[in-house]
Each structure stands twice: as C-alpha cells, then as structure tokens.
Design a protein around this motif. Sequence first.
Motif, PDB file in Angstrom:
ATOM      1  N   GLY A  23       0.796  -1.200   0.000  1.00 46.56           N
ATOM      2  CA  GLY A  23       0.000   0.000   0.000  1.00 46.56           C
ATOM      3  C   GLY A  23       0.840   1.265   0.000  1.00 46.56           C
ATOM      4  O   GLY A  23       1.918   1.316  -0.572  1.00 46.56           O
ATOM      5  N   PRO A  24       0.364   2.341   0.647  1.00 44.56           N
ATOM      6  CA  PRO A  24       1.013   3.644   0.600  1.00 44.56           C
ATOM      7  C   PRO A  24       2.401   3.602   1.207  1.00 44.56           C
ATOM      8  O   PRO A  24       2.690   2.765   2.062  1.00 44.56           O
ATOM      9  CB  PRO A  24       0.076   4.541   1.424  1.00 44.56           C
ATOM     10  CG  PRO A  24      -1.215   3.826   1.444  1.00 44.56           C
ATOM     11  CD  PRO A  24      -0.884   2.372   1.396  1.00 44.56           C
ATOM     12  N   PRO A  25       3.267   4.542   0.820  1.00 45.00           N
ATOM     13  CA  PRO A  25       4.640   4.515   1.316  1.00 45.00           C
ATOM     14  C   PRO A  25       4.762   4.775   2.796  1.00 45.00           C
ATOM     15  O   PRO A  25       5.747   4.388   3.393  1.00 45.00           O
ATOM     16  CB  PRO A  25       5.330   5.622   0.487  1.00 45.00           C
ATOM     17  CG  PRO A  25       4.210   6.506   0.013  1.00 45.00           C
ATOM     18  CD  PRO A  25       3.027   5.608  -0.159  1.00 45.00           C
ATOM     19  N   VAL A 196      -7.996  -3.963   6.724  1.00 44.19           N
ATOM     20  CA  VAL A 196      -8.858  -4.421   5.634  1.00 44.19           C
ATOM     21  C   VAL A 196      -8.488  -3.738   4.324  1.00 44.19           C
ATOM     22  O   VAL A 196      -8.409  -4.376   3.268  1.00 44.19           O
ATOM     23  CB  VAL A 196     -10.339  -4.171   5.987  1.00 44.19           C
ATOM     24  CG1 VAL A 196     -11.228  -4.421   4.780  1.00 44.19           C
ATOM     25  CG2 VAL A 196     -10.757  -5.059   7.152  1.00 44.19           C
ATOM     26  N   ARG A 197      -8.240  -2.434   4.410  1.00 39.31           N
ATOM     27  CA  ARG A 197      -7.869  -1.706   3.193  1.00 39.31           C
ATOM     28  C   ARG A 197      -6.537  -2.193   2.649  1.00 39.31           C
ATOM     29  O   ARG A 197      -6.344  -2.308   1.438  1.00 39.31           O
ATOM     30  CB  ARG A 197      -7.811  -0.205   3.488  1.00 39.31           C
ATOM     31  CG  ARG A 197      -7.561   0.648   2.251  1.00 39.31           C
ATOM     32  CD  ARG A 197      -8.581   0.374   1.185  1.00 39.31           C
ATOM     33  NE  ARG A 197      -8.322   1.148  -0.017  1.00 39.31           N
ATOM     34  CZ  ARG A 197      -8.637   0.740  -1.234  1.00 39.31           C
ATOM     35  NH1 ARG A 197      -9.195  -0.451  -1.406  1.00 39.31           N
ATOM     36  NH2 ARG A 197      -8.390   1.503  -2.276  1.00 39.31           N
ATOM     37  N   ARG A 198      -5.622  -2.488   3.542  1.00 41.25           N
ATOM     38  CA  ARG A 198      -4.324  -2.994   3.107  1.00 41.25           C
ATOM     39  C   ARG A 198      -4.461  -4.353   2.425  1.00 41.25           C
ATOM     40  O   ARG A 198      -3.807  -4.622   1.423  1.00 41.25           O
ATOM     41  CB  ARG A 198      -3.387  -3.105   4.310  1.00 41.25           C
ATOM     42  CG  ARG A 198      -1.948  -3.377   3.936  1.00 41.25           C
ATOM     43  CD  ARG A 198      -1.080  -3.409   5.168  1.00 41.25           C
ATOM     44  NE  ARG A 198       0.330  -3.427   4.821  1.00 41.25           N
ATOM     45  CZ  ARG A 198       1.314  -3.473   5.711  1.00 41.25           C
ATOM     46  NH1 ARG A 198       1.003  -3.487   6.992  1.00 41.25           N
ATOM     47  NH2 ARG A 198       2.566  -3.495   5.325  1.00 41.25           N
ATOM     48  N   GLU A 199      -5.318  -5.224   2.951  1.00 39.49           N
ATOM     49  CA  GLU A 199      -5.554  -6.504   2.310  1.00 39.49           C
ATOM     50  C   GLU A 199      -6.199  -6.317   0.942  1.00 39.49           C
ATOM     51  O   GLU A 199      -5.909  -7.065   0.000  1.00 39.49           O
ATOM     52  CB  GLU A 199      -6.447  -7.377   3.209  1.00 39.49           C
ATOM     53  CG  GLU A 199      -5.750  -7.827   4.482  1.00 39.49           C
ATOM     54  CD  GLU A 199      -6.672  -8.616   5.393  1.00 39.49           C
ATOM     55  OE1 GLU A 199      -7.894  -8.695   5.057  1.00 39.49           O
ATOM     56  OE2 GLU A 199      -6.207  -9.137   6.410  1.00 39.49           O
ATOM     57  N   ALA A 202      -3.523  -5.430  -1.388  1.00 39.73           N
ATOM     58  CA  ALA A 202      -2.725  -6.610  -1.737  1.00 39.73           C
ATOM     59  C   ALA A 202      -3.452  -7.483  -2.757  1.00 39.73           C
ATOM     60  O   ALA A 202      -2.845  -7.992  -3.706  1.00 39.73           O
ATOM     61  CB  ALA A 202      -2.410  -7.415  -0.472  1.00 39.73           C
ATOM     62  N   ARG A 203      -4.775  -7.666  -2.578  1.00 42.69           N
ATOM     63  CA  ARG A 203      -5.540  -8.464  -3.542  1.00 42.69           C
ATOM     64  C   ARG A 203      -5.564  -7.795  -4.908  1.00 42.69           C
ATOM     65  O   ARG A 203      -5.403  -8.461  -5.943  1.00 42.69           O
ATOM     66  CB  ARG A 203      -6.969  -8.676  -3.029  1.00 42.69           C
ATOM     67  CG  ARG A 203      -7.080  -9.698  -1.921  1.00 42.69           C
ATOM     68  CD  ARG A 203      -8.533 -10.123  -1.736  1.00 42.69           C
ATOM     69  NE  ARG A 203      -9.364  -9.001  -1.362  1.00 42.69           N
ATOM     70  CZ  ARG A 203      -9.606  -8.634  -0.105  1.00 42.69           C
ATOM     71  NH1 ARG A 203      -9.040  -9.303   0.894  1.00 42.69           N
ATOM     72  NH2 ARG A 203     -10.399  -7.619   0.178  1.00 42.69           N
ATOM     73  N   GLU A 204      -5.782  -6.465  -4.905  1.00 43.60           N
ATOM     74  CA  GLU A 204      -5.800  -5.759  -6.193  1.00 43.60           C
ATOM     75  C   GLU A 204      -4.449  -5.857  -6.892  1.00 43.60           C
ATOM     76  O   GLU A 204      -4.381  -6.038  -8.108  1.00 43.60           O
ATOM     77  CB  GLU A 204      -6.169  -4.290  -5.971  1.00 43.60           C
ATOM     78  CG  GLU A 204      -7.604  -4.092  -5.520  1.00 43.60           C
ATOM     79  CD  GLU A 204      -7.878  -2.653  -5.103  1.00 43.60           C
ATOM     80  OE1 GLU A 204      -6.929  -1.828  -5.201  1.00 43.60           O
ATOM     81  OE2 GLU A 204      -9.015  -2.355  -4.698  1.00 43.60           O
ATOM     82  N   ARG A 205      -3.377  -5.749  -6.108  1.00 42.66           N
ATOM     83  CA  ARG A 205      -2.046  -5.848  -6.698  1.00 42.66           C
ATOM     84  C   ARG A 205      -1.816  -7.246  -7.270  1.00 42.66           C
ATOM     85  O   ARG A 205      -1.265  -7.406  -8.372  1.00 42.66           O
ATOM     86  CB  ARG A 205      -0.991  -5.528  -5.643  1.00 42.66           C
ATOM     87  CG  ARG A 205       0.427  -5.468  -6.183  1.00 42.66           C
ATOM     88  CD  ARG A 205       1.408  -4.967  -5.122  1.00 42.66           C
ATOM     89  NE  ARG A 205       1.494  -5.856  -3.976  1.00 42.66           N
ATOM     90  CZ  ARG A 205       0.970  -5.603  -2.786  1.00 42.66           C
ATOM     91  NH1 ARG A 205       0.271  -4.496  -2.597  1.00 42.66           N
ATOM     92  NH2 ARG A 205       1.101  -6.449  -1.786  1.00 42.66           N
ATOM     93  N   ALA A 209      -1.207  -8.205 -11.161  1.00 42.90           N
ATOM     94  CA  ALA A 209      -0.058  -8.996 -11.600  1.00 42.90           C
ATOM     95  C   ALA A 209      -0.506 -10.229 -12.379  1.00 42.90           C
ATOM     96  O   ALA A 209       0.093 -10.594 -13.396  1.00 42.90           O
ATOM     97  CB  ALA A 209       0.783  -9.413 -10.385  1.00 42.90           C
ATOM     98  N   GLN A 210      -1.585 -10.872 -11.903  1.00 43.49           N
ATOM     99  CA  GLN A 210      -2.094 -12.050 -12.604  1.00 43.49           C
ATOM    100  C   GLN A 210      -2.631 -11.668 -13.985  1.00 43.49           C
ATOM    101  O   GLN A 210      -2.407 -12.381 -14.969  1.00 43.49           O
ATOM    102  CB  GLN A 210      -3.194 -12.713 -11.778  1.00 43.49           C
ATOM    103  CG  GLN A 210      -3.730 -13.997 -12.390  1.00 43.49           C
ATOM    104  CD  GLN A 210      -4.788 -14.635 -11.514  1.00 43.49           C
ATOM    105  OE1 GLN A 210      -5.166 -14.092 -10.477  1.00 43.49           O
ATOM    106  NE2 GLN A 210      -5.273 -15.796 -11.908  1.00 43.49           N
TER     107      GLN A 210
END
Length: 426
Positions: A23-25, A196-199, A202-205, A209-210
């Motif tokens: 997520g964000p830096p 939750v937002r971080r997860e 991660a799912r969107e990333r 990638a997929q």
Amino acid sequence: MEEQGPHTSPAWGAPPWRGRPGGPPWWQGRPPWRRTGPDEDAGPRWPWRSTLLLTVFVLVGSNAAARFQEGEHASLGPFARVLLLLGSGMLLWRQRYPVLVAFGTAATATVYLGAGYPYGPVFLTVALGCFSAIVTGHRKAAWAAVGVFWAGHLLVAHWLYQWLPPAGDHAADWGQEVPVTAWIIAIVAVSELVRVRREQWARERAERAQAARRRADEERLRIAQELHDVLAHSISVINVQAGVGLALLDSDPEQARTALTTIKAASKEALGEVRQVLDTLRTPGDAPRAPAPGLDRLPELVEQAAGAGLTVEIEGEAPPLPPGAGLAAFRIVQEALTNVVRHSGSRHARVCLGQAAGALRLRIDDDGPATGADAGGSGNGLAGMRERAAALGGTIEAGPRADGGFRVLAVLPLKPARYHEAKEGR
C-alpha cells in the motif's frame, strides 16, 4: 484489458502507491521519495524518523500535561522519563516484532499510570504499537495488549490507587471511563479499517499482476501462432520449390529458374510478415505499420500454393469481417493449405466460403491420400487453428473424409465482440 474505475483512469491519475507492496509509502517506514534498490527489500525498514518525532512529541507533551495536572498526579521524575523513552523507543521495532512492541508499550504505559504520573501522550505509544500489530495481521495479540492496558487502567484507577502514588489519591470517576473506552474502541476500529484496506490493496495488486501475466501469455501465444503460420507455409513452399529446382537444374534450367523465383518471392513475403510480428515486440504501444492479412489476400495464397504445385479452387465469397476474424480466417486457410502441401499426396484442394447463422463457414478439402501418419498436420498447426477459432468463440473440426482425403471445417462468428462481452460478464 482491465476495466478502469473513476479513480484509476488516466484523467484522475492512479494513487502514487499503486503497484507498491503493502500500500502507501507511509506504511513502509520510509519517506515516499526514498529510492529502493534490490538490496533494500530484504526485510522491514527501521522507522527511526517517525519514532524520533514521536519520542520528542511524547516527552514535550508529557511535560505540558504535567503542568496542567499539577497537584493531581505525581511530578515527572527520572523514572517517568525512562518509561516515556522506553515506550517510545520500542516503536522502532514495531515492523519487525509487532506483537512484542504491542505488549511492551501497553505494559510500559500501565506502569506509568500505576506510578501516578499524569495522563498525556503516553497513550499514543500504545495506540501506534497496537495499530502496527493489527495492520500486520496480529489481530488477537493486539486486542490482548489493548485489553491488558485497559484492565490495568481500571485496576489502578478504581482499586490499586490507595496503595500507589501519589499519597492521598482517590478513586477515579467512572464517568471518565467513557472517553477512555471510546478512545480504545477508536484505536481498534481504525486499525481494523486500515488492515482491511491494506488486504484489499494486496488483492488488487495480485489481481493486476495475474492479469499482466495472462496478457503476456496471450501475447506470447499470439506471436507464436503468427510465426508458426507464416514460417510453416512459406518454408513448405520454399522446400517444395527447392526440390523442383534441384531436380530440374540440369535438364530444364528455365523451370529451375522459375522455382528459384518462387523461392525468392516466398522468402521475401515471409521476411516481411516476420518483421511485422517482431515490430509489435519492439514498439508494443504503436499501431502496426501494415494492415493484418485477411481473406482479401486469398489470391496470394492460391498463387503461392500454385508455386508449390498445388491447385486451389475458391468457392463462394467472404462476408465483411472484423480485423480479428479476418486474420484468423486467413491463417486457418493458410495452415490448412500448408498441411495439404506437406502431408497430402493430392495436388488439388478446395476452399469453400459461406455464411450461415451469423457465422463464417470455411471448408478446406483435399482428395488425399495422406503421405504419412500425421496426415492433416503434425498437431501444432491444428492446435493453433483451434486456439484462433476459440478466441473468437468459433469452432474447428478437422479429420479424414469418408470418401478419402482430409477436411478442415471452421465456423467463426461474424461479431466476435459479443462473445468477449459475454465471456467477461459485462
């Protein structure tokens, strides 16, 4: 292509942390402008800047709180400052040991309150320690640390106060537990929301990638199909004409010259098409320099097949086709004729074009007999034809005919876009 929402379109601009792990830096323990090298991704960063700023704020804020609460709590002495430094300093390890830091800050703050020191920014160390534990996935440990701190606060404020400094202290008002409880609930709620937002990030990333890998695989398959179809057809023509030229070099030089001319034309065309395919690799964002071949180039296939000694008859006319369907139809006919040249003893083939039920019907027949066990193709060519047809929602049937020879029957929808929309659930 991935669909773009209102906050991911080029007009709005993607968030600066899109595509970064976690997520964000400001979750990475480093400023957003800091560059990362290959050796910097071995483990969590040391958030010393934020820890230093928080330590200064806790010390200064606690001194200010002590002045406002003078006479109500014990004055800040060396032991109090050690506790403040210890609670703030432990946050330097919050990314490497979040559970220990959560319990350590809670225990340090509990001892600080038990010693009768004034309320103040010491609560921020507990909040940040538990926040780090929750967002890194240690939810139960963070809740337990918050529970320990809350229970310790209740014991000190309503029971143990009579044995703890300052002398003559009295029980706290139960009404003050409302803001304390609200403060603790807010810490947990905000931490869970960020987790939750971080997860989700991660799912969107992972999905991006997929999708990128899938697009790369599809592009590699498309290029492999193009190269196979171009080279297999042209090299088959070149091989046949080279044999003719060698056989007639001495007895009929003029016919050998014709064979060499055919070889030159076929190799030139193959080089041009291969160059066009490779251009898409060098400049993937640019439009092709030459239009994709379609059924309007069937006469060229007939001429090339004639140069290889194969007579081709064309029956019917092709309806207007979108570029993708036109290219697929051209390659299917090209591969089928290449298989006739390579694997059939017949020197005659028929290409029938028709339209039925909103689809193009292509039928390529030869009269056989097969010249080897892999009549009709070695398998790669037929697999490529089936993949091209399936990508448009069509079908391919290939096999020996009852009366001898071999038949390839392709059915391609005239509007493949509807198939893609149905497939993607739009």
